[in-house]
Design a protein around this motif. Structure first.
Motif, PDB file in Angstrom:
ATOM      1  N   ARG A   1     -23.585  20.091 -10.958  1.00 30.63           N
ATOM      2  CA  ARG A   1     -24.122  20.836 -12.084  1.00 30.63           C
ATOM      3  C   ARG A   1     -25.465  20.247 -12.468  1.00 30.63           C
ATOM      4  N   VAL A   2     -26.330  21.077 -13.012  1.00 30.13           N
ATOM      5  CA  VAL A   2     -27.619  20.619 -13.518  1.00 30.13           C
ATOM      6  C   VAL A   2     -27.581  20.797 -15.015  1.00 30.13           C
ATOM      7  N   SER A   3     -27.819  19.722 -15.730  1.00 31.43           N
ATOM      8  CA  SER A   3     -27.805  19.767 -17.184  1.00 31.43           C
ATOM      9  C   SER A   3     -29.187  20.173 -17.673  1.00 31.43           C
ATOM     10  N   GLY A   4     -29.259  21.287 -18.379  1.00 28.30           N
ATOM     11  CA  GLY A   4     -30.554  21.804 -18.837  1.00 28.30           C
ATOM     12  C   GLY A   4     -31.231  20.933 -19.861  1.00 28.30           C
ATOM     13  N   SER A   5     -30.474  20.267 -20.714  1.00 26.98           N
ATOM     14  CA  SER A   5     -31.092  19.491 -21.783  1.00 26.98           C
ATOM     15  C   SER A   5     -31.682  18.177 -21.290  1.00 26.98           C
ATOM     16  N   THR A   6     -31.051  17.541 -20.296  1.00 25.94           N
ATOM     17  CA  THR A   6     -31.553  16.253 -19.838  1.00 25.94           C
ATOM     18  C   THR A   6     -32.162  16.322 -18.442  1.00 25.94           C
ATOM     19  N   SER A   7     -32.081  17.461 -17.795  1.00 22.13           N
ATOM     20  CA  SER A   7     -32.593  17.650 -16.438  1.00 22.13           C
ATOM     21  C   SER A   7     -32.032  16.614 -15.469  1.00 22.13           C
ATOM     22  N   SER A   8     -30.785  16.261 -15.644  1.00 23.79           N
ATOM     23  CA  SER A   8     -30.181  15.306 -14.723  1.00 23.79           C
ATOM     24  C   SER A   8     -29.187  16.024 -13.835  1.00 23.79           C
ATOM     25  N   LEU A   9     -29.215  15.672 -12.563  1.00 25.88           N
ATOM     26  CA  LEU A   9     -28.297  16.248 -11.594  1.00 25.88           C
ATOM     27  C   LEU A   9     -27.110  15.298 -11.467  1.00 25.88           C
ATOM     28  N   THR A  10     -25.923  15.811 -11.700  1.00 26.37           N
ATOM     29  CA  THR A  10     -24.732  14.977 -11.571  1.00 26.37           C
ATOM     30  C   THR A  10     -23.691  15.708 -10.757  1.00 26.37           C
ATOM     31  N   THR A  11     -22.812  14.965 -10.164  1.00 28.24           N
ATOM     32  CA  THR A  11     -21.694  15.552  -9.450  1.00 28.24           C
ATOM     33  C   THR A  11     -20.413  14.954 -10.004  1.00 28.24           C
ATOM     34  N   ARG A  12     -19.399  15.749 -10.098  1.00 26.36           N
ATOM     35  CA  ARG A  12     -18.154  15.307 -10.711  1.00 26.36           C
ATOM     36  C   ARG A  12     -17.081  15.181  -9.641  1.00 26.36           C
ATOM     37  N   ARG A  13     -16.502  14.025  -9.535  1.00 28.73           N
ATOM     38  CA  ARG A  13     -15.377  13.764  -8.645  1.00 28.73           C
ATOM     39  C   ARG A  13     -14.291  13.097  -9.469  1.00 28.73           C
ATOM     40  N   SER A  14     -13.185  12.924  -8.870  1.00 24.81           N
ATOM     41  CA  SER A  14     -12.085  12.302  -9.590  1.00 24.81           C
ATOM     42  C   SER A  14     -12.427  10.871 -10.007  1.00 24.81           C
ATOM     43  N   SER A  15     -13.351  10.220  -9.300  1.00 21.05           N
ATOM     44  CA  SER A  15     -13.690   8.836  -9.624  1.00 21.05           C
ATOM     45  C   SER A  15     -14.828   8.727 -10.636  1.00 21.05           C
ATOM     46  N   GLY A  16     -15.445   9.839 -11.074  1.00 21.04           N
ATOM     47  CA  GLY A  16     -16.481   9.753 -12.100  1.00 21.04           C
ATOM     48  C   GLY A  16     -17.701  10.585 -11.801  1.00 21.04           C
TER      49      GLY A  16
ATOM     50  N   TYR B   1     -21.819  10.927 -10.823  1.00 18.83           N
ATOM     51  CA  TYR B   1     -22.854  10.288 -10.034  1.00 18.83           C
ATOM     52  C   TYR B   1     -24.182  10.896 -10.448  1.00 18.83           C
ATOM     53  N   GLY B   2     -25.158  10.071 -10.722  1.00 19.78           N
ATOM     54  CA  GLY B   2     -26.453  10.550 -11.161  1.00 19.78           C
ATOM     55  C   GLY B   2     -27.407  10.776 -10.018  1.00 19.78           C
ATOM     56  N   LEU B   3     -28.627  11.110 -10.378  1.00 20.85           N
ATOM     57  CA  LEU B   3     -29.668  11.421  -9.408  1.00 20.85           C
ATOM     58  C   LEU B   3     -29.972  10.239  -8.498  1.00 20.85           C
ATOM     59  N   ARG B   4     -29.898   9.026  -9.027  1.00 23.67           N
ATOM     60  CA  ARG B   4     -30.167   7.839  -8.192  1.00 23.67           C
ATOM     61  C   ARG B   4     -29.188   7.736  -7.029  1.00 23.67           C
ATOM     62  N   THR B   5     -27.961   8.126  -7.256  1.00 19.17           N
ATOM     63  CA  THR B   5     -26.953   8.080  -6.202  1.00 19.17           C
ATOM     64  C   THR B   5     -27.086   9.268  -5.263  1.00 19.17           C
ATOM     65  N   LEU B   6     -27.380  10.430  -5.816  1.00 20.05           N
ATOM     66  CA  LEU B   6     -27.425  11.649  -5.014  1.00 20.05           C
ATOM     67  C   LEU B   6     -28.735  11.845  -4.251  1.00 20.05           C
ATOM     68  N   ALA B   7     -29.851  11.387  -4.795  1.00 16.97           N
ATOM     69  CA  ALA B   7     -31.165  11.647  -4.184  1.00 16.97           C
ATOM     70  C   ALA B   7     -31.233  11.236  -2.717  1.00 16.97           C
TER      71      ALA B   7
END
Length: 97
Positions: free
Chosen positions: A4-19, A21-27
């Motif tokens: 999902r992309v959060s419109g207010s903070t412009s951060s890309l995160t992915t959701r898994r059962s373990s938590g 992950y931000g852009l630093r992990t995904l980039a």
């Protein structure tokens, strides 16, 4: 996994059962996917145009490892050199005129 992309903070995160992950992990993973896609298209085009492609196994190393050990760098060099030398030896020789 959902992204999902959060419109207010412009951060890309992915959701898994373990938590989360931000852009630093995904980039790095996203960039690897983009590079692999681009590389695949170049390999396909070059093969179509008659180039010989030498595939070198590099899965043991990360392209984004800023702290890669000397042993891993040496292994990359050795594997690349050996694979390329083997492929060159297998090519047919062309007699010069």
């Amino acid at each position: 996994m959902t992204c999902r992309v959060s419109g207010s903070t412009s951060s890309l995160t992915t959701r898994r059962s373990s938590g989360n992950y931000g852009l630093r992990t995904l980039a790095p993973r996203i960039i690897d996917l983009l590079l692999a896609s681009n590389e695949s298209s170049h390999v396909a085009l070059d093969t179509k145009n008659g180039a010989t492609i030498v595939h070198v196994l590099t899965g043991f190393a990360s392209s984004f490892d800023r702290n890669m050990s000397a042993a891993t760098r040496q292994k990359l060099y050795a594997v690349g050199y050996t694979t390329t030398a083997t492929a060159l030896a297998a090519l047919p020789t062309v007699a010069s005129a």
